[in-house]
Design a protein around this motif. Structure first.
Motif: not given
Lengths: 221, 411
Positions: A147-160, B328-340
């Protein structure tokens, strides 16, 4: 002891509670059904669009029509169901009483599978320059880690997607929904349910570990 | 449906039931809430005041007792439980002004109020025994309004609402609201013979009733709850009168408040342990059919709720930890607007509605008790009380169960 008129209050309160509570549950079901019908409406529109694109693709192959329109419409459709997927995910997270949205999710997964095959076909037929990034995730019972991994994958792909825009067709889909079309595509690319979540780039590169947007960008190039 | 929504819905059902139950009792009896039984026989009343290190408050408590408008107070027995402060001196000073005061000094500290109360009980000569804490102040009219209930020979004890005397600090103000709601709810329970506690600050017992149950249980941390259950078991009526009151000093800091609540909870658990066999036994009347199940249900729901909370909290903690690591590994922000951007579920709405019902019920109580609710400070206090203060119960429960498991059941 208590007055006889008062002793009935215990079961009377129970009956009133039952009525009020049942009304609450009915309102809850109505709310969730309203969300389902909203998703269903969006789905039907997407389904029509996809059928239109498919028909257009068939005609293009018959009449040697311009590929550019087909590519643009494919990209636009991909963007559209990506956005709808976000709405669906939010509603699903808030679904408690019914399980109707699971069916909607399956229907969307079929659309995405068709979109995927359509994109592959377009790339072959029209030598299109876009890349397909298929993100296959664990839908039904992901572990805490997944679940945690999927959350980060989603974010990476959205940014991409934000970075690359029309260069990529991003297709997120559930890999464990028991759909034969999705299963077939997964088998074809040697993806098993146990290794989900997986990112598949242009049907060639398989990513199972978390990585940065920059790294994925490099792989696309 | 998943298990968690079922658990949530069960809680909501129980909460809604009690809310509707109290509301129905209130609506049926709203004209009668402040009524009391007319004073008939002027029974001889002995006061028993247990005191341990109450030098600061006992004098005023005694003054309040002697201010009571009743002509047959025959004695006020103060049992000094080997205090290490000036309690003894203060009482001796008051003895000179009020000769009806009898001071008994325990040779050694008994370690609980019940022990001192029993000492006082053994010396008391009145037909009625009024037990008052040494930091509590009964109102002038209390006996005129409470004694009339004893015209009914089945009445074993009568009590009055306890209100908070000190309400300047935030915690005190919250308890002020809490005590109002407790007193009011207890009066509502009186209509269904459900009074489950006759609290220490003021309770008037029929001496024969107390003798029948063998006085107060010295092993119990909440001897007042235990005595009430015991009286119910012996078919004595317990009555509650909202027309009078007693004020008491509430804990001013979190530590004192927490340990007081933990004692209440531990005492409640001890009572359950002692009386659980009466559950659903019609022969034990309201004790087995309402009071014990009510307590057991409360404890069960509190424990299960706590378990669910701990489970959810730990899952969330593990998930957040992993998510942070991956981010941290992926260098993505922990919190973004979508969290809210939150889509509330049906359960969120239902929970909010129930909280609002609870708020409305609290407001009804305060309005009926003629409390101001429209000041800024009071409005904030009420909201905090309904939404936050009441949710602290599971924390006290953890601590109580922990203490019980360690066998540290002491005052």
């Amino acid at each position: 002891m208590m007055l006889s008129s008062q002793k009935h209050i215990f079961w009377q309160a129970f009956i009133v509670t039952l009525i009020v509570f049942s009304l609450g549950i009915i309102v809850g079901v109505i709310l969730e059904n309203w969300r389902v019908s909203k998703i269903d409406y969006l789905y039907k529109q997407s389904e029509i669009t996809l059928l239109d694109i498919r028909a257009q693709g068939d005609m293009a192959s018959l009449m040697h029509l311009d590929c550019e329109t087909a590519i643009q419409e494919n990209l636009a459709f991909a963007d559209r169901i990506f956005k709808e997927a976000e709405v669906l995910a939010r509603y699903e997270a808030a679904e408690r009483l019914t399980e109707e949205l699971e069916l909607e999710h399956k229907k969307y997964d079929i659309l995405r599978a068709i979109l995927w095959s359509n994109s592959i076909e377009l790339r072959k037929r029209c030598k299109a320059g876009f890349h397909t990034i298929v993100y296959i995730y664990d839908y039904n019972e992901p572990s805490v880690d997944a679940k945690a991994k999927q959350g980060v994958f989603s974010r990476v792909l959205s940014d991409l997607k934000e970075e690359k825009g029309g260069e990529i067709v991003l297709i997120p889909m559930a890999g464990d929904n028991g759909l034969s079309s999705v299963g077939l595509m997964m088998n074809l690319h040697n993806i098993s349910e146990s290794e989900l979540p997986v990112i598949l780039i242009d049907e060639k590169i398989k990513l199972t570990d978390v990585t940065t947007v920059e790294e994925v960008s490099k792989l696309i190039k | 449906m998943e298990i968690l929504p079922i658990v949530y819905l069960s809680y909501m059902f129980v909460f809604l039931y009690f809310l509707i139950f109290f509301l129905m009792v209130y609506l049926r009896n709203r004209e009668d809430l402040f009524s009391f039984e007319k004073l008939g026989k002027h029974y001889a009343v002995s006061f028993v005041v247990p005191a341990y290190n109450e030098g600061k408050t006992v004098g005023e408590a005694l003054k309040a007792i002697f201010d009571i408008d009743y002509d047959n107070i025959i004695e006020v027995i103060v049992v000094n439980d080997a205090s290490t402060d000036n309690t003894r001196e203060v009482v001796e000073k008051f003895q000179k002004i009020y000769p009806k005061i009898k001071l008994i000094n325990n040779k050694r500290n008994l370690g609980n109020a019940a022990g001192s109360q029993n000492v006082g009980l053994r010396h008391a000569k009145g037909e009625l025994i009024a037990v008052v804490d040494a930091d509590s102040y009964p109102s002038k009219d209390c006996l005129r309004k409470l004694v009339g209930y004893f015209e009914d020979p089945d009445v074993g004890v009568v009590t009055a609402p306890v209100y908070v005397r000190n309400n300047n600090r935030f915690l005190e103000r919250l308890q002020y609201i809490e005590y109002k709601t407790i007193g009011f709810s207890r009066r509502l329970l009186d209509y269904v013979d459900g009074v489950y506690v006759t609290p220490g600050p003021l309770a008037v017992y029929r001496k024969t009733a107390l003798d029948e149950i063998g006085g107060f249980d010295e092993k119990n941390l909440t001897q007042d709850i235990e005595a009430t259950w015991n009286l119910a078991y012996h078919k004595w009526k317990r009555r509650m009168c909202l027309a009078t009151e007693v004020t008491s000093t509430a804990p001013s800091n979190f530590k004192a408040w927490f340990s007081q609540r933990r004692r209440w909870l531990l005492g409640g658990l001890q009572c359950i342990k002692k009386h659980w066999k009466t559950m659903f036994n019609p022969k034990t009347g309201m004790l087995g059919m309402f009071i014990v199940p009510f307590f057991i249900l409360g404890t069960f729901l509190g424990s299960v709720g706590l378990g669910v909370f701990i489970y959810l909290f730990s899952m969330r903690a593990v998930s957040s930890f992993l998510y942070t690591q991956y981010s941290i590994t992926a260098h993505t922000p922990l919190v973004t607007a979508t969290n809210f951007y939150i889509t509330p579920s049906f359960l969120n709405y239902l929970g909010l509605i129930l909280f609002l019902f609870g708020l409305v019920f609290t407001l009804i109580i305060l309005i009926v008790l003629k409390e101001k609710i429209l000041t800024k400070q009071r409005a904030f206090d009420i909201l905090f009380y309904v939404f936050i203060y009441n949710s602290l119960y599971p924390l006290i429960l953890i601590s109580s169960i922990w203490k019980l498991a360690l066998g540290k059941v002491e005052w």
